[in-house]
Motif scaffolding. Structure first.
Motif, PDB file in Angstrom:
ATOM      1  N   PHE A  99      -3.604 -88.939 -21.739  1.00 44.85           N
ATOM      2  CA  PHE A  99      -4.522 -89.085 -22.870  1.00 44.85           C
ATOM      3  C   PHE A  99      -5.442 -87.871 -22.975  1.00 44.85           C
ATOM      4  CE2 PHE A  99      -8.475 -90.748 -24.795  1.00 44.85           C
ATOM      5  CZ  PHE A  99      -7.967 -91.207 -26.001  1.00 44.85           C
ATOM      6  N   CYS A 100      -5.982 -87.437 -21.843  1.00 47.80           N
ATOM      7  CA  CYS A 100      -6.872 -86.272 -21.846  1.00 47.80           C
ATOM      8  C   CYS A 100      -6.138 -85.004 -22.277  1.00 47.80           C
ATOM      9  CB  CYS A 100      -7.489 -86.083 -20.463  1.00 47.80           C
ATOM     10  SG  CYS A 100      -8.700 -87.343 -20.012  1.00 47.80           S
ATOM     11  N   ARG A 101      -4.908 -84.852 -21.835  1.00 46.80           N
ATOM     12  CA  ARG A 101      -4.139 -83.664 -22.211  1.00 46.80           C
ATOM     13  C   ARG A 101      -3.829 -83.644 -23.704  1.00 46.80           C
ATOM     14  NH1 ARG A 101      -3.158 -80.577 -18.050  1.00 46.80           N
ATOM     15  NH2 ARG A 101      -2.991 -81.448 -15.936  1.00 46.80           N
ATOM     16  N   LYS A 102      -3.682 -84.804 -24.300  1.00 48.15           N
ATOM     17  CA  LYS A 102      -3.466 -84.874 -25.744  1.00 48.15           C
ATOM     18  C   LYS A 102      -4.688 -84.319 -26.490  1.00 48.15           C
ATOM     19  CE  LYS A 102      -1.485 -88.528 -27.338  1.00 48.15           C
ATOM     20  NZ  LYS A 102      -1.211 -89.925 -27.793  1.00 48.15           N
ATOM     21  N   LEU A 103      -5.878 -84.685 -26.037  1.00 53.14           N
ATOM     22  CA  LEU A 103      -7.100 -84.162 -26.647  1.00 53.14           C
ATOM     23  C   LEU A 103      -7.245 -82.670 -26.390  1.00 53.14           C
ATOM     24  CD1 LEU A 103      -9.476 -87.081 -25.644  1.00 53.14           C
ATOM     25  CD2 LEU A 103      -9.096 -86.337 -27.992  1.00 53.14           C
ATOM     26  N   MET A 104      -6.991 -82.251 -25.154  1.00 56.46           N
ATOM     27  CA  MET A 104      -7.160 -80.846 -24.781  1.00 56.46           C
ATOM     28  C   MET A 104      -6.176 -79.929 -25.507  1.00 56.46           C
ATOM     29  SD  MET A 104      -7.770 -81.356 -20.689  1.00 56.46           S
ATOM     30  CE  MET A 104      -7.733 -79.588 -20.323  1.00 56.46           C
ATOM     31  N   GLY A 105      -5.053 -80.479 -25.944  1.00 54.69           N
ATOM     32  CA  GLY A 105      -4.071 -79.664 -26.647  1.00 54.69           C
ATOM     33  C   GLY A 105      -4.607 -79.040 -27.923  1.00 54.69           C
ATOM     34  N   LYS A 106      -5.647 -79.631 -28.499  1.00 56.83           N
ATOM     35  CA  LYS A 106      -6.229 -79.103 -29.731  1.00 56.83           C
ATOM     36  C   LYS A 106      -7.118 -77.876 -29.490  1.00 56.83           C
ATOM     37  CE  LYS A 106      -4.419 -81.963 -32.649  1.00 56.83           C
ATOM     38  NZ  LYS A 106      -3.555 -81.500 -33.770  1.00 56.83           N
ATOM     39  N   ILE A 107      -7.444 -77.610 -28.226  1.00 49.49           N
ATOM     40  CA  ILE A 107      -8.270 -76.434 -27.930  1.00 49.49           C
ATOM     41  C   ILE A 107      -7.470 -75.164 -28.167  1.00 49.49           C
ATOM     42  CG2 ILE A 107      -9.568 -75.219 -26.122  1.00 49.49           C
ATOM     43  CD1 ILE A 107     -10.130 -77.916 -24.840  1.00 49.49           C
ATOM     44  N   GLY A 108      -6.178 -75.216 -27.836  1.00 52.69           N
ATOM     45  CA  GLY A 108      -5.317 -74.049 -28.023  1.00 52.69           C
ATOM     46  C   GLY A 108      -5.386 -73.045 -26.896  1.00 52.69           C
ATOM     47  N   ASN A 109      -5.860 -73.481 -25.736  1.00 53.35           N
ATOM     48  CA  ASN A 109      -5.949 -72.598 -24.575  1.00 53.35           C
ATOM     49  C   ASN A 109      -5.357 -73.331 -23.376  1.00 53.35           C
ATOM     50  OD1 ASN A 109      -6.577 -70.926 -22.432  1.00 53.35           O
ATOM     51  ND2 ASN A 109      -8.736 -70.678 -22.965  1.00 53.35           N
ATOM     52  N   GLU A 110      -4.103 -73.031 -23.057  1.00 55.18           N
ATOM     53  CA  GLU A 110      -3.405 -73.736 -21.983  1.00 55.18           C
ATOM     54  C   GLU A 110      -3.952 -73.412 -20.600  1.00 55.18           C
ATOM     55  OE1 GLU A 110       0.748 -73.006 -22.331  1.00 55.18           O
ATOM     56  OE2 GLU A 110       0.945 -74.030 -24.283  1.00 55.18           O
ATOM     57  N   GLU A 111      -4.764 -72.360 -20.496  1.00 48.13           N
ATOM     58  CA  GLU A 111      -5.315 -71.988 -19.198  1.00 48.13           C
ATOM     59  C   GLU A 111      -6.503 -72.856 -18.791  1.00 48.13           C
ATOM     60  OE1 GLU A 111      -6.214 -67.866 -19.175  1.00 48.13           O
ATOM     61  OE2 GLU A 111      -4.148 -67.211 -19.489  1.00 48.13           O
ATOM     62  N   LEU A 112      -7.099 -73.568 -19.743  1.00 51.23           N
ATOM     63  CA  LEU A 112      -8.238 -74.421 -19.416  1.00 51.23           C
ATOM     64  C   LEU A 112      -7.771 -75.642 -18.632  1.00 51.23           C
ATOM     65  CD1 LEU A 112     -10.452 -74.509 -22.638  1.00 51.23           C
ATOM     66  CD2 LEU A 112     -10.939 -73.363 -20.485  1.00 51.23           C
ATOM     67  N   GLY A 113      -8.446 -75.912 -17.521  1.00 48.34           N
ATOM     68  CA  GLY A 113      -8.158 -77.086 -16.723  1.00 48.34           C
ATOM     69  C   GLY A 113      -9.255 -78.125 -16.873  1.00 48.34           C
ATOM     70  N   PHE A 114      -9.077 -79.246 -16.212  1.00 46.15           N
ATOM     71  CA  PHE A 114     -10.047 -80.332 -16.324  1.00 46.15           C
ATOM     72  C   PHE A 114     -11.440 -79.911 -15.863  1.00 46.15           C
ATOM     73  CE2 PHE A 114      -6.128 -83.101 -15.705  1.00 46.15           C
ATOM     74  CZ  PHE A 114      -6.023 -83.387 -17.058  1.00 46.15           C
ATOM     75  N   ASN A 115     -11.529 -79.060 -14.869  1.00 49.67           N
ATOM     76  CA  ASN A 115     -12.829 -78.646 -14.350  1.00 49.67           C
ATOM     77  C   ASN A 115     -13.475 -77.533 -15.165  1.00 49.67           C
ATOM     78  OD1 ASN A 115     -13.552 -80.227 -11.917  1.00 49.67           O
ATOM     79  ND2 ASN A 115     -11.538 -79.529 -11.218  1.00 49.67           N
ATOM     80  N   ASP A 116     -12.777 -77.077 -16.216  1.00 47.46           N
ATOM     81  CA  ASP A 116     -13.361 -76.101 -17.132  1.00 47.46           C
ATOM     82  C   ASP A 116     -14.094 -76.780 -18.286  1.00 47.46           C
ATOM     83  OD1 ASP A 116     -12.336 -73.794 -15.773  1.00 47.46           O
ATOM     84  OD2 ASP A 116     -10.362 -74.246 -16.621  1.00 47.46           O
ATOM     85  N   LEU A 117     -14.061 -78.111 -18.322  1.00 44.85           N
ATOM     86  CA  LEU A 117     -14.677 -78.875 -19.390  1.00 44.85           C
ATOM     87  C   LEU A 117     -15.936 -79.582 -18.889  1.00 44.85           C
ATOM     88  CD1 LEU A 117     -11.495 -80.742 -20.742  1.00 44.85           C
ATOM     89  CD2 LEU A 117     -12.309 -78.461 -21.382  1.00 44.85           C
ATOM     90  N   PHE A 118     -16.801 -79.995 -19.826  1.00 48.59           N
ATOM     91  CA  PHE A 118     -17.850 -80.952 -19.486  1.00 48.59           C
ATOM     92  C   PHE A 118     -17.339 -82.343 -19.860  1.00 48.59           C
ATOM     93  CE2 PHE A 118     -18.996 -79.434 -23.782  1.00 48.59           C
ATOM     94  CZ  PHE A 118     -19.174 -80.624 -24.473  1.00 48.59           C
ATOM     95  N   TRP A 119     -17.872 -83.375 -19.210  1.00 51.69           N
ATOM     96  CA  TRP A 119     -17.339 -84.721 -19.342  1.00 51.69           C
ATOM     97  C   TRP A 119     -18.442 -85.721 -19.679  1.00 51.69           C
ATOM     98  CZ3 TRP A 119     -12.099 -85.895 -18.746  1.00 51.69           C
ATOM     99  CH2 TRP A 119     -11.308 -84.810 -18.345  1.00 51.69           C
ATOM    100  N   ALA A 120     -18.236 -86.467 -20.770  1.00 52.13           N
ATOM    101  CA  ALA A 120     -19.126 -87.564 -21.152  1.00 52.13           C
ATOM    102  C   ALA A 120     -18.269 -88.826 -21.181  1.00 52.13           C
ATOM    103  CB  ALA A 120     -19.765 -87.303 -22.507  1.00 52.13           C
TER     104      ALA A 120
END
Length: 279
Positions: free
Chosen positions: A176-197
């Motif tokens: 589910f998270c990867r589906k959302l992250m796919g819209k960023i357009g940067n495959e190099e970003l990992g889970f720890n590169d994001l902030f989480w709410a």
């Protein structure tokens, strides 16, 4: 009142609110809380109103998604999103036959929250937005509709959470998270590169999510702080988490994460997610 405070921080008169999205799992009445709120705030009589009832813990993120859609499809609109929960309505006195009720009494809390959402911010004419709602997804897990259930009984509102809820979230959260992250357009970003709410449904849910995604120790700090300070306040809680996250991002300033995820889980089992961009 949370809505009055949100409008005051926004910096424009209440009469400029064009739409109201009202979220609650604590009431059933006619007319609904949306009308009572609009009247008390002095909103204009033609304000567009939407009620979202009995969504449970994911209702706040659903409200963000609905408000986002309204704002994007109605140029110049400003949407007041308000949530209110009185989970004490589900309180049951201790009983040997229902030991689970003690968990709910300890975990859940009461509260309210509100935000103003719009597209095309007016520089100098309203407060600067702090978060962009970039992309939203809702998804339910087939065959899990009995894991979280509730309803109205002679005793009041009754909710029950299945013991396997944290496991079901753990099994499905990464995709589910990867589906959302796919819209960023940067495959190099990992889970720890994001902030989480993340809506803190309970400590076990946060622990499972943290372990599954390999998150660093402080990534869910805002969620844990909201849970500690307010408990699980159903649809409201995500906004308490976002407020703490806003403070954290302001402290980091230029060194803070640009992208983040807002997540909540509820009956269905339903996953509700928003891709955020910090402004």
């Amino acid at each position: 009142m949370g809505s009055a405070a949100a409008i005051a921080e926004w910096g424009r008169p209440a009469s400029d609110i064009t739409h109201v999205v009202y979220v609650s799992s604590s009431e059933i009445r006619l007319p609904g809380g949306d009308l009572h709120l609009a009247a008390r705030l002095g909103l204009r009589s033609d304000v567009g109103r939407v009620m979202l009832y009995f969504l449970g813990c994911y209702g706040g993120v659903t409200g963000l998604r609905v408000a986002k859609d309204i704002a994007e499809n109605n140029p110049g609109s400003r949407v007041l999103l308000a949530t209110t929960e009185t989970t004490i309505l589900g309180f049951r006195p201790p009983s040997p036959a229902r030991p689970y009720d003690l968990v709910g009494a300890a975990l859940f809390g009461d509260g309210a929250a509100a935000v103003v959402i719009g597209a095309g911010p007016i520089a100098g004419g309203e407060s600067k937005p702090f978060m962009e709602l970039n992309y939203a997804v809702q998804e339910f897990l087939p065959g899990t509709h009995g894991v979280i259930n509730g309803g109205l009984t002679e005793e009041g509102i009754n909710f029950k959470l299945g013991r396997d809820l944290p496991l079901k979230i753990e099994e499905n959260i990464e995709a589910f998270c990867r589906k959302l992250m796919g819209k960023i357009g940067n495959e190099e970003l990992g889970f720890n590169d994001l902030f989480w709410a993340v809506h803190p449904g309970g400590p076990a849910i946060l622990n499972k999510l943290e372990s599954k995604l390999g998150l660093e120790g402080d990534k869910l700090e805002s969620s844990r702080k909201a849970l500690m300070d307010f408990g699980n306040v159903s649809s409201n809680t995500i906004f308490y988490v976002m407020d703490y996250m806003r403070n954290e991002l302001e402290k980091k300033k230029e060194g803070g994460e640009e992208w983040g995820l807002g997540l909540a889980f509820g009956p269905g089992i339903t996953f509700e997610g928003i891709l955020f961009r910090s402004l």
